[in-house]
Motif scaffolding. Structure first.
Motif, PDB file in Angstrom:
ATOM      1  N   VAL A  92       0.868  -1.177   0.000  1.00 61.98           N
ATOM      2  CA  VAL A  92       0.000   0.000   0.000  1.00 61.98           C
ATOM      3  C   VAL A  92       0.902   1.224   0.000  1.00 61.98           C
ATOM      4  O   VAL A  92       1.232   1.770   1.042  1.00 61.98           O
ATOM      5  N   ARG A 133      -6.459   5.243  -0.789  1.00 58.76           N
ATOM      6  CA  ARG A 133      -6.122   4.044  -1.557  1.00 58.76           C
ATOM      7  C   ARG A 133      -6.751   2.813  -0.906  1.00 58.76           C
ATOM      8  O   ARG A 133      -6.506   2.512   0.258  1.00 58.76           O
ATOM      9  N   GLY A 163      -4.892  -3.359  -1.491  1.00 59.90           N
ATOM     10  CA  GLY A 163      -4.665  -4.229  -2.643  1.00 59.90           C
ATOM     11  C   GLY A 163      -5.130  -3.628  -3.951  1.00 59.90           C
ATOM     12  O   GLY A 163      -5.553  -4.369  -4.848  1.00 59.90           O
ATOM     13  N   CYS A 164      -5.075  -2.297  -4.071  1.00 64.40           N
ATOM     14  CA  CYS A 164      -5.625  -1.635  -5.258  1.00 64.40           C
ATOM     15  C   CYS A 164      -4.763  -1.932  -6.480  1.00 64.40           C
ATOM     16  O   CYS A 164      -3.554  -1.689  -6.475  1.00 64.40           O
ATOM     17  N   LYS A 165      -5.401  -2.477  -7.537  1.00 63.00           N
ATOM     18  CA  LYS A 165      -4.772  -2.676  -8.843  1.00 63.00           C
ATOM     19  C   LYS A 165      -5.568  -2.004  -9.967  1.00 63.00           C
ATOM     20  O   LYS A 165      -5.179  -2.105 -11.127  1.00 63.00           O
ATOM     21  N   ARG A 196      -7.518  -2.231 -15.036  1.00 65.34           N
ATOM     22  CA  ARG A 196      -7.011  -3.129 -13.996  1.00 65.34           C
ATOM     23  C   ARG A 196      -5.649  -3.658 -14.426  1.00 65.34           C
ATOM     24  O   ARG A 196      -5.522  -4.271 -15.489  1.00 65.34           O
ATOM     25  N   GLU A 229      -0.069  -5.732 -11.472  1.00 68.47           N
ATOM     26  CA  GLU A 229       0.691  -5.503 -10.257  1.00 68.47           C
ATOM     27  C   GLU A 229       0.228  -4.196  -9.618  1.00 68.47           C
ATOM     28  O   GLU A 229      -0.304  -3.313 -10.287  1.00 68.47           O
ATOM     29  N   GLU A 230       0.468  -4.106  -8.309  1.00 65.82           N
ATOM     30  CA  GLU A 230       0.013  -2.929  -7.573  1.00 65.82           C
ATOM     31  C   GLU A 230       0.903  -1.720  -7.826  1.00 65.82           C
ATOM     32  O   GLU A 230       0.426  -0.583  -7.821  1.00 65.82           O
ATOM     33  N   VAL A 247       0.080   0.977 -10.506  1.00 67.20           N
ATOM     34  CA  VAL A 247      -0.945   1.998 -10.264  1.00 67.20           C
ATOM     35  C   VAL A 247      -0.290   3.348 -10.001  1.00 67.20           C
ATOM     36  O   VAL A 247      -0.784   4.394 -10.431  1.00 67.20           O
ATOM     37  N   ASP A 296      -9.888  -6.852  -6.691  1.00 66.72           N
ATOM     38  CA  ASP A 296      -8.682  -6.444  -5.966  1.00 66.72           C
ATOM     39  C   ASP A 296      -8.826  -6.738  -4.479  1.00 66.72           C
ATOM     40  O   ASP A 296      -7.895  -7.244  -3.833  1.00 66.72           O
ATOM     41  N   TRP A 313      -6.604  -9.303  -2.281  1.00 63.60           N
ATOM     42  CA  TRP A 313      -5.884  -8.808  -1.108  1.00 63.60           C
ATOM     43  C   TRP A 313      -6.270  -9.593   0.144  1.00 63.60           C
ATOM     44  O   TRP A 313      -5.409  -9.950   0.961  1.00 63.60           O
TER      45      TRP A 313
END
Length: 589
Positions: free
Chosen positions: A64, A101, A104-106, A146, A149-150, A153, A188, A192
């Motif tokens: 994160v 955020r 696990g935001c992708k 989408r 990988e994170e 972003v 996501d 996560w």
């Protein structure tokens, strides 16, 4: 709309623009295939002066990552792509706002797209940030992207605020201002949560392995009863070295219920062998106690000898402190002799107190043994009187014991004083006695002062209670005077203005009519345009079926200041309606 980026084939965009933008962030620009566009990329060398390169392994690019630091300005340049051009925002404007955020935001939200933008264009612009899993485009100039990988972003958020132009067209449908923000996607969050559960399982497994490693080993299991084991256990019970382990096995067999009629004799013999060890244990205990007593006597004798030597050393210092010897020493020697004498006296007093404590403990043990040997009362009829007599005797015995200890201490002190060769007390003893007397006097003074303060506190509490009572009486008198004044004022005003009103009859004759007035007032208050008598009665008949329209209309007619009848409509639609006018009527009355 879901699209797999691996199935799309398109010409590569101009890598120089992305190299410029990503180099400003200290990130190596990646192509759609995952290969670096610049193999000789050096993150320590930036194209923009004054911009520190970003470490790709820093905590900000982890699970994160926090937003980029606002202290270090990031200079954005024009990015030329194959089918479009991205112009940076005004550097003087504040950075674009983003939402919090999600974990696990992708997925990112991209708004402000040109109306003629296509998925191929979106893939061309944002595909350089990283691998794209899906693009969901809307008809209202925004889409959701989408990534795989994170950390990609954060690269996509770098493009927020850029103005995009398709080719060289200046048409409004071919231009737009990008707004990139975090998006909350269920996929996501699910990934996560799965990753967090996996980490939790690994942590629990690690803790369990650590606990298993640190847990002491379990004792070996105890075998079940058999004739062979019984014979071996009997030999172990007779052995002094293996007795503890053998008794534990015997106890387990008995608790399991292994005893029956056939093997009762075997268990009896083993129990008898266990009982034979009691005499050995008692003899060992007596031997240990004897050794302990001998050690105590030896310690007491050694301590007495040490104390006698300390007395001799103190006597030497006292003899040296006399004037006929003291005058021949230098100032430094006198200072050392005085310091050594004080140290020797302190050590002597400490050992003396320790020896006196040992003697007092011995005397207390002897007195306790004498008390335990005293015979108990045999008579049950006089049990209550015997208990009270025993308590009285116990208290008397405690007081006598305290007095005896005090006498013994005084005798010991006298013996020590008589055993000294020097009849004159030292200056330190005099100072100690003076300090003791001063402390006693101070303690007595503090006790007297405490008693005096307690008496003053009681007097002040009594005065406070009395003042509170007087205050309450004054409050009651003031309240009575206020009530009397108010009643007199009301009576005078009624005599002046209210005499004609007393003779007027009340339009409300009963409590039931008063309730009807309240209900009708509430009903008409929520109907500002009024209501007919039939409408009012239909509402009231839900509460009471005995109500008739004539009674209600007569009641409303008797209250002209509260209810007013008006005619509404024209011709055939003419209708009589009642309105609530209580707020205007109270001003007129």
């Amino acid at each position: 709309m879901t699209m797999d980026s691996s199935s799309m084939t398109m010409p590569m965009s101009d890598p120089n623009a992305w190299a410029t933008a990503m180099n400003n962030l200290g990130m190596p620009p990646m192509s759609m295939t995952g290969q670096p566009l610049m193999p000789d990329f050096d993150p320590s060398l930036g194209l923009m002066t004054g911009i520190a390169p970003m470490n790709t392994m820093m905590p900000g690019l982890g699970m994160v990552p926090p937003p980029l630091s606002q202290e270090v300005p990031v200079v954005k340049e024009i990015i030329h792509c194959k089918s479009c051009t991205l112009f940076p925002p005004n550097p003087n404007l504040p950075p674009p706002a983003t939402r919090e955020r999600p974990p696990g935001c992708k997925t990112v939200f991209v708004g402000g797209l040109p109306e003629n933008a296509t998925e191929q264009l979106i893939m061309e612009v944002f595909g350089q940030c990283g691998e794209i899993i899906a693009i969901r485009k809307s008809k209202k100039n925004f889409c959701h992207i989408r990534f795989a990988e994170e950390f990609t972003v954060d690269k996509a958020l770098f493009l927020s605020g850029y103005r995009i132009r398709l080719g060289s067209s200046t048409d409004k449908k071919d231009t737009g201002r990008l707004h990139v923000d975090f998006a909350q996607a269920r996929d996501d969050l699910y990934e996560w949560e799965c990753r967090q559960r996996m980490l939790a399982r690994e942590e629990r497994h690690r803790r369990k392995m650590e606990e298993d490693r640190l847990r002491p080993p379990s004792p070996p299991p105890i075998v079940h009863y058999s004739e062979h084991e019984c014979s071996q256990l009997g030999d172990k019970i007779k052995d002094d070295g293996k007795f503890a382990e053998a008794v534990r096995v015997l106890l387990t067999w008995v608790e399991r219920g292994e005893v029956n009629r056939r093997n009762a004799n075997n268990f009896y013999s083993m129990i008898q062998s266990s009982n034979s060890h009691i005499r050995r244990l008692m003899s060992e205990k007596a031997q240990h106690e004897k050794e302990m007593e001998e050690a105590k006597d030896k310690f007491k004798t050694a301590l007495s000898g040490t104390l006698a030597q300390f007395e001799q050393i103190v006597s030497v210092f006292q003899a040296a402190s006399k004037q006929k010897a003291w005058d021949h020493f230098s100032k430094a020697q006198r200072k050392n002799l005085d310091m050594w004498r004080k140290q020797a006296e302190e050590i002597r007093n400490m050992h003396n107190e320790q020896l006196m404590g040992i003697r007092r403990e011995e005397e207390m043990e002897m007195s306790d043994d004498d008390m335990e040997d005293a015979p108990a009362a045999d008579s049950k009829d006089s049990e209550d009187s015997g208990v009270s007599l025993a308590e009285a005797l116990k208290e008397e015995n405690d007081s006598l014991r305290c007095q005896l200890d005090a006498y013994r201490n005084e005798v010991e002190l006298l013996k020590q004083e008589q055993g000294k060769n020097q009849p004159i007390r030292s200056e330190e003893d005099n100072t100690h006695s003076q300090q003791l007397s001063f402390l006693q006097q101070a303690l007595q003074g503090m006790q007297k002062q405490l008693l005096k303060m307690r008496e003053e506190l009681k007097e002040r509490e009594a005065e406070l209670g009395k003042s509170m009572e007087d205050k309450q009486q004054l409050k009651n008198q003031i309240q009575n005077l206020k009530d009397a004044t108010a009643s007199s004022v009301v009576s005078c005003s009624q005599e002046k203005d209210g005499l004609p009103e007393k003779n007027l009859p009340s339009p409300v004759h009963s409590e039931r009519e008063a309730l009807l007035v309240g209900i009708i007032s509430t009903f008409l208050h929520v109907h500002p345009f009024g209501a007919s008598i039939e409408y009012i009665c239909s509402y009231l008949q839900r509460l009471d079926t005995k109500i008739n329209p004539g009674e209600v209309e007569a009641l409303l007619s008797r209250l002209p200041c509260t209810f007013r009848q008006e005619l509404t409509g024209v011709g055939a639609s003419l209708e009589k309606r009642w309105n609530f006018c209580g707020f205007q009527g109270i001003k007129s009355t």
